[in-house]
Scaffold this active site. Sequence first.
Site, PDB file in Angstrom:
ATOM      1  N   LYS A   1       6.673  10.790  21.501  1.00 57.87           N
ATOM      2  CA  LYS A   1       6.683  11.682  22.678  1.00 57.87           C
ATOM      3  C   LYS A   1       5.285  11.872  23.245  1.00 57.87           C
ATOM      4  O   LYS A   1       5.079  12.656  24.167  1.00 57.87           O
ATOM      5  CB  LYS A   1       7.242  13.057  22.284  1.00 57.87           C
ATOM      6  CG  LYS A   1       8.638  13.045  21.730  1.00 57.87           C
ATOM      7  CD  LYS A   1       9.013  14.482  21.311  1.00 57.87           C
ATOM      8  CE  LYS A   1      10.160  14.472  20.319  1.00 57.87           C
ATOM      9  NZ  LYS A   1      10.264  15.764  19.613  1.00 57.87           N
TER      10      LYS A   1
ATOM     11  N   THR B   1       0.838  -1.205   0.000  1.00 54.68           N
ATOM     12  CA  THR B   1       0.000   0.000   0.000  1.00 54.68           C
ATOM     13  C   THR B   1       0.871   1.252   0.000  1.00 54.68           C
ATOM     14  O   THR B   1       0.688   2.165  -0.813  1.00 54.68           O
ATOM     15  CB  THR B   1      -0.945  -0.016   1.219  1.00 54.68           C
ATOM     16  OG1 THR B   1      -1.595  -1.276   1.258  1.00 54.68           O
ATOM     17  CG2 THR B   1      -1.971   1.090   1.138  1.00 54.68           C
TER      18      THR B   1
END
Length: 302
Positions: free
Chosen positions: A80, A52
Amino acid sequence: MKNKSLVSINDFSRDEMIQILDIAEDFERQPHQNLLQGRVIASLFFEPSTRTRLSFESAIHQLGGTVIGFSSTAGTSVQKGESLKDTITMVASYSDLIVMRNPIDGSARYASEVSKVPIINAGDGANQHPTQCMLDLYSIRKTQGTLENLEVTFVGDLKYGRTVHSLVTALSKFNTKFNLVSPVELKLPSAYKRYIKEAKLEYNQYTELNEVIPQSDIIYMTRVQRERFPDPIEYEKVKNSYLLKNSMLEKAKQNCRILHPLPRVNEISTDVDDNPMAYYFQQAQNGVYVRQALIAAILGLK
Ligand code: CP
């Protein structure tokens, strides 16, 4: 279609699907067209992919566009703790269109609600994989000469298989007869059977593959996906449920074609690869033309 997100195959009408297939045929004849000059497409893959992601990138490069993005969240601020909403908001300000794969069901719909540019869903969890569905339809029409009145056999993980969910939904608009072959634990969810019933079409459920091979126009094999199972013990029970071997195709119809969204693990023996009925590698190649068509239509260029 212009500026519309593609989140579920249900976002397209039957006519829109056919329109995309026709545009894809044009790209197959002429894949190098400088339509995306100056356009930036973001490719955000929160989950692994070979076909894909790379067929989207190939499609974009062949149309003269630029790709930005990531193939895993390693090295991004997702690590994060940045939210999906903030990630999409930022990337939408850097690009004209976002292609996203994410392991969470419904994440593509959410992204489309918070994005100022269109989102193309490249697979969200066990939910939907609409661009795979379009290349599956393209492959079926190309090999059978029609999408109407075919007998299509789906095999394997019909419960978690997002490619199956999208393709069953789409084929319900084309008078298909469905054979659903799966272990009892991996039957097609009732939400998708409802599409078949609402279209007043026939489906039959099986646990054995051999008995439906002689009547099938298309055999759509799928991988039992370890990554979707909440319990690894349940995966171990069903992981080797089906293996299609060349010898099993002796009674298949001449026009029968074997499709698989890939990757395969152990559900199609390599001795099928040289059989003219094997179409899975060409199917993946068709993904480039179909994804060119989708990008061009959504950006209003075709
Ligand atoms: N068919 C498909 O989605 O393959 P990838 O996971 O390699 O993209």
